[in-house]
Write a protein that holds these residues in place. Structure first.
Motif, PDB file in Angstrom:
ATOM      1  N   CYS A 230       3.330 -12.931  10.822  1.00 21.38           N
ATOM      2  CA  CYS A 230       2.896 -12.930  12.229  1.00 21.38           C
ATOM      3  C   CYS A 230       2.393 -14.313  12.628  1.00 21.38           C
ATOM      4  CB  CYS A 230       1.801 -11.887  12.464  1.00 21.38           C
ATOM      5  SG  CYS A 230       2.440 -10.215  12.509  1.00 21.38           S
TER       6      CYS A 230
ATOM      7  N   ASP B  44      -8.712  -5.708   5.977  1.00 22.68           N
ATOM      8  CA  ASP B  44      -8.597  -6.031   7.398  1.00 22.68           C
ATOM      9  C   ASP B  44      -9.555  -5.169   8.220  1.00 22.68           C
ATOM     10  OD1 ASP B  44      -7.700  -7.325   9.553  1.00 22.68           O
ATOM     11  OD2 ASP B  44      -5.716  -6.422   9.632  1.00 22.68           O
TER      12      ASP B  44
ATOM     13  N   LEU C   9       2.323  -9.471   6.132  1.00 21.18           N
ATOM     14  CA  LEU C   9       2.290  -9.251   7.583  1.00 21.18           C
ATOM     15  C   LEU C   9       1.472 -10.357   8.264  1.00 21.18           C
ATOM     16  CD1 LEU C   9       3.154  -7.305   9.826  1.00 21.18           C
ATOM     17  CD2 LEU C   9       1.041  -6.063   9.485  1.00 21.18           C
ATOM     18  N   ASN C  10       0.342 -10.712   7.660  1.00 23.08           N
ATOM     19  CA  ASN C  10      -0.500 -11.767   8.226  1.00 23.08           C
ATOM     20  C   ASN C  10       0.251 -13.093   8.327  1.00 23.08           C
ATOM     21  OD1 ASN C  10      -2.722 -10.124   8.500  1.00 23.08           O
ATOM     22  ND2 ASN C  10      -3.682 -10.770   6.611  1.00 23.08           N
TER      23      ASN C  10
ATOM     24  N   ARG D 273       1.224   3.900  -3.151  1.00 24.12           N
ATOM     25  CA  ARG D 273       0.828   5.301  -3.016  1.00 24.12           C
ATOM     26  C   ARG D 273       1.996   6.214  -3.377  1.00 24.12           C
ATOM     27  NH1 ARG D 273      -3.254   6.143   0.953  1.00 24.12           N
ATOM     28  NH2 ARG D 273      -4.951   4.789   0.318  1.00 24.12           N
ATOM     29  N   LEU D 274       3.178   5.764  -2.970  1.00 28.21           N
ATOM     30  CA  LEU D 274       4.373   6.574  -3.194  1.00 28.21           C
ATOM     31  C   LEU D 274       4.641   6.750  -4.688  1.00 28.21           C
ATOM     32  CD1 LEU D 274       6.814   7.930  -1.851  1.00 28.21           C
ATOM     33  CD2 LEU D 274       7.987   5.759  -1.980  1.00 28.21           C
TER      34      LEU D 274
ATOM     35  N   ILE E  57       8.940  -8.967   9.268  1.00 30.56           N
ATOM     36  CA  ILE E  57       7.658  -8.513   9.819  1.00 30.56           C
ATOM     37  C   ILE E  57       7.664  -6.996   9.911  1.00 30.56           C
ATOM     38  CG2 ILE E  57       6.225  -8.473  11.903  1.00 30.56           C
ATOM     39  CD1 ILE E  57       6.942 -11.331  12.391  1.00 30.56           C
ATOM     40  N   TRP E  58       8.764  -6.485  10.416  1.00 33.00           N
ATOM     41  CA  TRP E  58       8.878  -5.040  10.581  1.00 33.00           C
ATOM     42  C   TRP E  58       8.735  -4.334   9.228  1.00 33.00           C
ATOM     43  CZ3 TRP E  58      11.482  -0.631   9.470  1.00 33.00           C
ATOM     44  CH2 TRP E  58      11.340   0.412  10.383  1.00 33.00           C
TER      45      TRP E  58
ATOM     46  N   GLU F 270       0.849  -1.204   0.000  1.00 28.14           N
ATOM     47  CA  GLU F 270       0.000   0.000   0.000  1.00 28.14           C
ATOM     48  C   GLU F 270       0.882   1.252   0.000  1.00 28.14           C
ATOM     49  OE1 GLU F 270      -3.412   0.031   0.365  1.00 28.14           O
ATOM     50  OE2 GLU F 270      -3.769   2.123   0.873  1.00 28.14           O
ATOM     51  N   THR F 271       1.941   1.201   0.803  1.00 29.48           N
ATOM     52  CA  THR F 271       2.804   2.363   0.966  1.00 29.48           C
ATOM     53  C   THR F 271       3.563   2.679  -0.323  1.00 29.48           C
ATOM     54  OG1 THR F 271       3.039   1.793   3.262  1.00 29.48           O
ATOM     55  CG2 THR F 271       4.683   3.277   2.377  1.00 29.48           C
ATOM     56  N   LEU F 272       4.225   1.664  -0.888  1.00 29.21           N
ATOM     57  CA  LEU F 272       5.008   1.910  -2.103  1.00 29.21           C
ATOM     58  C   LEU F 272       4.106   2.273  -3.272  1.00 29.21           C
ATOM     59  CD1 LEU F 272       7.747  -0.866  -1.931  1.00 29.21           C
ATOM     60  CD2 LEU F 272       7.927   1.515  -1.283  1.00 29.21           C
TER      61      LEU F 272
ATOM     62  N   ASP G 228       5.168  -4.459   7.901  1.00 30.29           N
ATOM     63  CA  ASP G 228       4.330  -3.468   8.576  1.00 30.29           C
ATOM     64  C   ASP G 228       4.645  -2.070   8.052  1.00 30.29           C
ATOM     65  OD1 ASP G 228       2.578  -2.426  10.611  1.00 30.29           O
ATOM     66  OD2 ASP G 228       4.373  -1.776  11.673  1.00 30.29           O
ATOM     67  N   TYR G 229       5.915  -1.807   7.911  1.00 27.06           N
ATOM     68  CA  TYR G 229       6.395  -0.501   7.477  1.00 27.06           C
ATOM     69  C   TYR G 229       5.925  -0.161   6.058  1.00 27.06           C
ATOM     70  CZ  TYR G 229      10.168   2.916   6.580  1.00 27.06           C
ATOM     71  OH  TYR G 229      10.896   4.023   6.272  1.00 27.06           O
ATOM     72  N   LEU G 230       5.968  -1.193   5.191  1.00 27.10           N
ATOM     73  CA  LEU G 230       5.556  -0.979   3.801  1.00 27.10           C
ATOM     74  C   LEU G 230       4.080  -1.306   3.580  1.00 27.10           C
ATOM     75  CD1 LEU G 230       8.672  -2.521   2.030  1.00 27.10           C
ATOM     76  CD2 LEU G 230       8.194  -0.109   2.402  1.00 27.10           C
ATOM     77  N   ASN G 231       3.399  -1.651   4.671  1.00 25.09           N
ATOM     78  CA  ASN G 231       1.969  -1.933   4.624  1.00 25.09           C
ATOM     79  C   ASN G 231       1.628  -3.013   3.599  1.00 25.09           C
ATOM     80  OD1 ASN G 231      -0.632  -1.681   5.375  1.00 25.09           O
ATOM     81  ND2 ASN G 231      -0.795   0.511   4.979  1.00 25.09           N
TER      82      ASN G 231
END
Lengths: 201, 399
Positions: free
Chosen positions: A140, A95, A136-137, A49-50, A124-125, A45-47, A128-131
């Protein structure tokens, strides 16, 4: 690192349609460069959008510097992009609690995450960071599965967790390393206390 | 026009004063413009170039001042938080905010520093927690290879079973504090419908504290008895019990080890019974996420009521169902077996009622099953599925 020498994440050539696809360039904090397909980026999601906000053209991608991801190292970023390339085009799970969440770890993911714990926690980090919701699911879930049926002592070993005593000792050592005078002050304080003085000053 | 207006009341008089003031300003401005035009027409070329030079040096000084101010602002530490605050209050998501800030950096790298996602996360979290102090210094974990530094520890724990979570509490203070502060572990919820009352027992999975409450029907509504104290409520006794039942379940990721739903043999009337189960179903459907239950025990209920409860439970978590039906002859469990979304995840299934036409492969994935069936199986089939035939009318499978 030059574009020519950049490690390229394995891409399934057969899966790439004939029309020209854009490959974005990203750089990890240890200056390793990766070329990732537009479709694979959509998993993050993050990348996503970026790159949308940057509005790069194919020429920009080649001519401008690679997009830096400052706090993820090359080893972790490689795993992240491998995962994204493998799962490109797949629906991203929502989610919001509307759909019951049952996480199954696919074979590819299980193999990808067959790594040491330190790297797994970094993955994992990064997810989470890059959404990246699904990464992540599954990551974890993998960490949670490691806890099954273990005793507290085994859990400490599995998760590389220090006991409270070790943690306190590490904190004290860090404090002392930061301020060598602190230990002396503490000792002086203890000495005065032993001598019956109520006030330190 | 102005003179012709009459301003009787104080509000209109104020407006008149303001109007005349604006009128004076307009006239003064027009006079100044005329004067400056006449000056420039009277200036010689040398004087005009001198004025230009002064103006240029004035502009240079102004630019210097702006640059100094910008340098101070960039070094002050509140520049980025202020920019993030603007994006936050503008309703931008975290990802949008990062994209905008990076775009600003790309356009003016010397005036706009590169922003890290961690900065945006830190400030967004701070603003969400109503902390708007822009002079805070963001802190980030250094060692990302440690589990306790993960920002999604709650997500990891939500995937851990309640028994393992209890053990994780004992690993270190940090985990204990984290798990205890979440207060999301319930060992038992037992809700029992009697003829004129509902009893609700909640046992905390962390402190093992037990809260017992009785909700008794009364003429005015109901009496709520807890810790020896009685409180009256205008609510119906079932509604009052459901409020507390809901509050125990409404926190997302709350784990309930055992949920017991019992209809007493005191025979509550059909109206109460229907209301009780429809309210339970309603309560479970109203919580944000489906309830996490590991083991479900139902006593004196029928299959319809079991289905209502199962619908409200998170699939994939329920591993045991123990069901003692009211009237074994009339109950048909076939519509639960293999058709319910929980079935494939069950490890234990015990039911007192009979299941017709039971295929053994539907129970092959379970550890223990205790059911009655009219189906007949060959010795080989029973051997294949490791079935222990305890009783001609009862199948018992245990590995």
């Amino acid at each position: 690192m030059s574009v020519e020498n950049a490690p390229v994440v394995d891409v399934d050539e057969a899966a790439i349609p004939v029309e020209k696809k854009m490959y974005y360039r990203f750089e990890s904090n240890d200056k390793k460069e990766f070329r990732v397909s537009e479709l694979a980026i959509q998993q993050s999601e993050t990348l996503n959008r970026l790159v949308e906000a940057m509005g790069y053209t194919s020429e920009d991608v080649e001519n401008k510097p690679a997009i830096a991801i400052e706090n993820i190292d090359g080893k972790t970023l490689k795993l992240v992009f491998q995962w994204c390339e493998h799962h490109k085009g797949e629906a991203i799970p929502v989610d919001d609690g509307s759909v019951p969440k049952i996480v199954e770890i696919p074979e590819f993911d299980a193999k990808l995450m067959d790594i040491d714990n330190g790297l797994l926690f970094k993955l994992i980090w990064a997810a989470d960071y890059l959404n990246i919701v699904q990464l992540l699911n599954v990551s974890c879930k993998k960490v949670a599965n490691m806890a099954q049926g273990k005793t507290p002592a085994q859990l400490r070993r599995v998760y590389l967790l220090p006991s409270d005593e070790e943690d306190e000792a590490a904190k004290r050592a860090a404090q002392e390393a930061q301020d060598p005078r602190a230990r002396e002050v503490e000792e002086e304080f203890e000495e005065r206390k032993r001598q019956g003085g109520n006030s330190f000053f | 026009m102005v003179e012709n207006r009459t301003f009787q009341n104080p509000r209109n008089q104020a407006r008149a004063r303001r109007y005349s003031f604006l009128e004076k300003m307009r006239i003064a401005r027009s006079k100044r413009t005329r004067r400056s035009c006449s000056y420039s027409s009277r200036l010689s070329e040398t004087e005009a170039s001198q004025v230009d030079a002064w103006f240029q040096s004035f502009l240079t000084v102004c630019t210097e001042i702006v640059n100094l101010y910008m340098s101070w602002l960039l070094g002050s530490g509140i520049f980025i938080p202020s920019a993030i605050y603007t994006l936050y209050t503008g309703g931008h998501s975290r990802d949008d905010a990062v994209a905008h800030l990076l775009r600003s950096h790309e356009f003016a790298p010397e005036h706009f520093p590169r922003v890290d996602y961690r900065d945006v996360d830190f400030w967004y979290n701070s603003f969400r927690n109503k902390n708007f102090d822009l002079e805070q210094k963001p802190e980030y974990p250094n060692d990302l290879t440690r589990l306790e530094n993960l920002p999604v520890l709650d997500k990891v724990l939500s995937n851990v079973g309640s028994e393992d979570q209890q053990k994780l509490r004992l690993v270190c203070h940090k985990f204990k504090h984290f798990i205890d502060s979440e207060r999301k572990l319930i060992k038992t919820i037992r809700i029992q419908l009697n003829s004129d009352s509902v009893n609700l027992l909640i046992e905390c999975g962390i402190t093992q504290d037990i809260i017992c409450t009785a909700y008794k029907r009364s003429e005015a509504g109901c009496e709520i008895i807890r810790d020896g104290e009685t409180v009256t409520s205008k609510n119906n006794f079932i509604d009052a019990a459901m409020e507390d039942f809901k509050s125990a379940n409404q926190r997302t990721d709350t784990k309930i080890t055992s949920l017991l739903i019992i209809s007493s043999k005191g025979d509550p009337n059909d109206e109460d019974r229907t209301m009780f189960f429809s309210k339970i179903g309603q309560t479970l459907s109203e919580v944000k996420e489906k309830v996490y239950v590991e083991s479900l025990l139902m006593k004196d209920e029928n299959v319809d009521e079991l289905e209502i409860i199962l619908t409200g439970i998170k699939p994939g978590r329920l591993s045991a169902v123990f069901m003692q039906t009211r009237s074994t002859d009339e109950t048909d469990l076939t519509r639960i077996v293999d058709k319910n979304q929980h079935w494939q995840y069950l490890k234990q299934f015990h039911a007192s009622s009979q299941i017709d036409d039971l295929k053994l492969d539907t129970i092959a994935h379970m550890d223990t099953v205790r059911i009655s069936t009219t189906s007949e199986y060959s010795a080989q089939e029973l051997l294949d599925y490791k079935i222990v035939n305890m009783n001609p009318s009862e199948l018992f499978k245990q590995f």
